[in-house]
Motif scaffolding. Sequence first.
Motif: not given
Length: 67
Positions: A6-11, A19-21, A31-40
Amino acid sequence: MAKKKEQQEKPKVAPELDGLEVNIDSFGEIQNSLSIDKINDFLNKNVDDKKLRDRDDLDEIQGEEEE
């Protein structure tokens, strides 16, 4: 059949990536919630690239990227 939680725990993630999903849609696209540049940028700062370890000019290259 497996029941969905019912509620998934966030990693747990690094505070810089809060906030990364990441999801994969029905077409197999990521599909992700942050820009690729920020992740890189995060990966460049925090992960050692074993292919680049032995380069003599690595410090010069990283200095140019930070400017």
